[in-house]
Design an enzyme around this catalytic site. Structure first.
Site, PDB file in Angstrom:
ATOM      1  N   HIS A   1       0.804  -1.263  -0.111  1.00 48.73           N
ATOM      2  CA  HIS A   1       0.133   0.087  -0.006  1.00 48.73           C
ATOM      3  C   HIS A   1       0.924   1.096   0.037  1.00 48.73           C
ATOM      4  O   HIS A   1       0.799   2.079   0.936  1.00 48.73           O
ATOM      5  CB  HIS A   1      -0.862  -0.078   1.252  1.00 48.73           C
TER       6      HIS A   1
ATOM      7  N   GLU B   1      -3.974  -0.267  -5.727  1.00 47.97           N
ATOM      8  CA  GLU B   1      -4.135   1.030  -6.634  1.00 47.97           C
ATOM      9  C   GLU B   1      -2.895   1.201  -7.271  1.00 47.97           C
ATOM     10  O   GLU B   1      -2.181   2.446  -7.283  1.00 47.97           O
ATOM     11  CB  GLU B   1      -4.687   2.099  -5.689  1.00 47.97           C
TER      12      GLU B   1
ATOM     13  N   TYR C   1     -14.919   5.629  -4.912  1.00 45.78           N
ATOM     14  CA  TYR C   1     -15.269   6.865  -4.055  1.00 45.78           C
ATOM     15  C   TYR C   1     -16.244   7.675  -4.895  1.00 45.78           C
ATOM     16  O   TYR C   1     -17.132   8.345  -4.221  1.00 45.78           O
ATOM     17  CB  TYR C   1     -14.091   7.554  -3.922  1.00 45.78           C
TER      18      TYR C   1
ATOM     19  N   GLU D   1     -12.533  -0.742  -0.758  1.00 45.82           N
ATOM     20  CA  GLU D   1     -12.606   0.698   0.114  1.00 45.82           C
ATOM     21  C   GLU D   1     -13.821   1.395  -0.407  1.00 45.82           C
ATOM     22  O   GLU D   1     -14.170   1.523  -1.585  1.00 45.82           O
ATOM     23  CB  GLU D   1     -11.274   1.539  -0.337  1.00 45.82           C
TER      24      GLU D   1
ATOM     25  N   ASN E   1     -11.857  -0.132  -5.356  1.00 43.54           N
ATOM     26  CA  ASN E   1     -11.995   0.938  -4.255  1.00 43.54           C
ATOM     27  C   ASN E   1     -12.805   1.980  -5.211  1.00 43.54           C
ATOM     28  O   ASN E   1     -12.472   2.426  -6.132  1.00 43.54           O
ATOM     29  CB  ASN E   1     -10.469   1.731  -3.973  1.00 43.54           C
TER      30      ASN E   1
HETATM   31  O1  PGI Z   1      -8.222   9.139  -0.205  1.00 47.87           O
HETATM   32  C1  PGI Z   1      -8.628   8.228   0.761  1.00 47.87           C
HETATM   33  C2  PGI Z   1      -7.993   6.740   0.362  1.00 47.87           C
HETATM   34  C3  PGI Z   1      -6.689   6.736   0.869  1.00 47.87           C
HETATM   35  O2  PGI Z   1      -6.594   7.046   2.302  1.00 47.87           O
HETATM   36  C4  PGI Z   1      -6.168   5.205   0.571  1.00 47.87           C
HETATM   37  O3  PGI Z   1      -5.054   5.043   1.148  1.00 47.87           O
HETATM   38  C5  PGI Z   1      -6.120   4.765  -0.619  1.00 47.87           C
HETATM   39  O4  PGI Z   1      -6.293   3.477  -1.040  1.00 47.87           O
HETATM   40  C6  PGI Z   1      -7.090   5.673  -1.523  1.00 47.87           C
HETATM   41  N1  PGI Z   1      -7.631   5.674  -2.797  1.00 47.87           N
HETATM   42  C7  PGI Z   1      -8.706   6.326  -3.298  1.00 47.87           C
HETATM   43  C8  PGI Z   1      -9.259   6.594  -4.641  1.00 47.87           C
HETATM   44  C9  PGI Z   1      -7.920   7.100  -5.592  1.00 47.87           C
HETATM   45  C10 PGI Z   1      -7.293   8.251  -4.877  1.00 47.87           C
HETATM   46  C11 PGI Z   1      -6.292   8.097  -4.066  1.00 47.87           C
HETATM   47  C12 PGI Z   1      -5.901   9.315  -3.611  1.00 47.87           C
HETATM   48  C13 PGI Z   1      -5.919  10.623  -4.326  1.00 47.87           C
HETATM   49  C14 PGI Z   1      -7.036  10.529  -5.422  1.00 47.87           C
HETATM   50  C15 PGI Z   1      -7.638   9.428  -5.746  1.00 47.87           C
HETATM   51  C16 PGI Z   1      -8.815   6.894  -1.709  1.00 47.87           C
HETATM   52  N2  PGI Z   1      -8.208   6.631  -1.175  1.00 47.87           N
END
Ligand code: PGI
Length: 452
Positions: free
Chosen positions: A122, A167, A294, A351, A292
């Site tokens: 990670h 990722e 979002y 995630e 993952n």
């Molecule tokens: O940003 C929230 C989390 C991170 O804290 C995790 O470590 C990571 O796996 C993760 N991936 C994503 C979506 C991809 C992304 C990451 C960072 C910045 C923009 C997009 C969001 N997050």
């Protein structure tokens, strides 16, 4: 009254974290530095100069944190191993104290009825390997397979769900193209090379697992559905390019053994010729894929480098503190696309969550417990778990949900400014306070989703 959603038997309800973001004590007990130890200690690289030196102090508070997971009723816990704790120089000498930390954590999880889901990588590459070229060095596939094999021999059987990489898109786009993440490179030529070696490393680790392990292994990708901002030819072509660059760049080689052809448009002269045998290594049978999710990307053509495509803000939508639109239908659409494109490989949502402004946990409720009201996070989670149910109804084989994140934690270059946790962390005192969303999620788990 709509029917209460019914989730498949065995659907796994959990939460996720990552080593660098929660552990602290990065150099304790013989651990070596990672590229994030270095990057965060380089002036100007992170907000307020925030580092992972303490984070959530999980390296010392791990037993209480497992008790917290049990009290919340989690069935599974996705975490990552800091490679440089186990192999301080990245290869060769094993630091037994580092390995013992993860062995004890896994035993504590199992003793509390919580299934471990272990991410090998990670983002926190041992700095010693970055000194040898890091992901730009083709030997990185062997380094990663060696490290993975150490972990398989130590933990397989207690750990039954393994993830190779978290990722690869972010590692490459953030760490090698735009320089926002460690190791902070900015090169159109380096990005595809790092990306390709990451996927070779993924393949080598899966191949090693088939020799050593006896359970399940997969890849975790961040993907987001891209919707054209208009039906103009320019926007539709840009949307296709953005979709290939984020959503197909890693799943295509991993599951189909080839890259989407749009990548040659994105990288142009920087796109190398790849040795054919590399794809035999990269494409390995996977027991699952972790997604993952979002947000989505409403996409238009623009002059951004090098993609010449970008997301358009949606005026009437709700946004999180990281500027990500609440769009649960995008998760359903994405899961249906995954099944249509790659077939019936089982999927875990590894995630999903949102950083919201949470009022400080100053309030104390009736029985003296701290209280953090986070209604927007609960709304986000409810909508997205509902979207997963819609995808399951549409025939997608989704096996579980890991909420990001168990704890407020270190959001990489954004430092401690973004709070994704369902449990509030007071960084001055390290006090953990379950937010309202955590109590709500406990109810979802207890009812197996019916209380959604
Ligand atoms: O940003 C929230 C989390 C991170 O804290 C995790 O470590 C990571 O796996 C993760 N991936 C994503 C979506 C991809 C992304 C990451 C960072 C910045 C923009 C997009 C969001 N997050």
């Amino acid at each position: 009254m709509s029917q209460a959603p019914v989730f498949p038997d065995g659907f796994l309800w959990g939460a996720a974290t990552a080593a660098h973001q929660i552990e602290g004590s990065p150099l304790a007990d013989g651990a070596g530095p990672s590229i994030w130890t270095r990057f965060a200690h380089t002036p100007g690289m992170t907000l307020n100069g925030d580092t992972g030196d303490v984070a959530c102090d999980h390296y010392r508070r791990w037993k209480d944190d497992v008790k917290l997971m049990r009290d919340l009723g989690l069935q599974a816990y996705r975490f990552s191993v800091a490679w440089a704790r186990v192999l301080p120089e990245g290869t060769g000498r094993i630091n037994q104290a580092g390995l013992d930390f993860y062995s004890r954590l896994v035993d504590e999880l199992l003793a509390n009825g919580i299934e471990p889901l272990l991410t090998l990588y990670h983002w926190d590459l041992p700095a010693a390997l970055d000194d040898r070229g890091g992901w730009l060095n083709r030997d990185s596939a062997d380094w990663f397979a060696e490290y993975a094999s150490v972990m398989y021999k130590a933990l397989d059987g207690r750990v039954k769900k393994w993830v190779t990489l978290n990722e690869p898109w972010v590692i490459t786009d953030g760490g090698y193209l735009h320089g926002a993440l460690a190791p902070g490179h900015r090169s159109l030529f380096e990005a595809p090379i790092a990306s390709h070696n990451l996927m070779r490393a993924h393949g080598a680790a899966v191949r090693a697992y088939r020799e050593i392990g006896a359970h399940e292994i997969g890849l975790v990708v961040n993907i987001e559905p891209k919707y054209a901002a208009s039906d103009s030819e320019a926007d539709r072509v840009a949307t296709r390019r953005a979709h290939a660059y984020m959503n197909e760049q890693y799943l295509h080689p991993a599951l189909l053994g080839r890259y989407p052809e749009e990548l040659e448009d994105v990288f142009g002269a920087a796109w190398p010729e790849w040795p054919k045998q590399d794809f035999e290594l990269i494409r390995q049978k996977l027991d699952f894929v972790g997604i993952n999710y979002y947000t989505r990307g409403v996409t238009e053509a623009n002059d951004s480098y090098p993609l010449k495509a970008g997301s358009v803000r949606q005026p009437l939508a709700t946004y999180s503190e990281t500027g990500w639109e609440f769009y649960p239908k995008g998760l359903t659409d994405l899961l249906v696309w995954f099944k249509q494109t790659y077939g019936d490989t089982p999927v875990y949502i590894t995630e999903n969550g949102a950083a919201m402004y949470d009022p400080p946990a100053a309030e104390v409720d009736a029985d003296g417990r701290g209280r953090v009201r986070d209604p927007l996070r609960t709304a986000y989670l409810r909508q997205h778990i509902g979207a997963i149910h819609d995808a399951i109804q549409a025939g997608v084989d989704v096996r579980g949900y890991m909420l990001w994140s168990l704890l407020d934690n270190l959001e990489w270059s954004l430092g401690y400014s973004k709070r994704f946790g369902m449990v509030h962390v007071n960084y001055a005192t390290q006090q953990r306070t379950p937010k309202d969303s955590a109590h709500w999620y406990s109810g979802v788990i207890r009812s197996h989703g019916r209380s959604l």
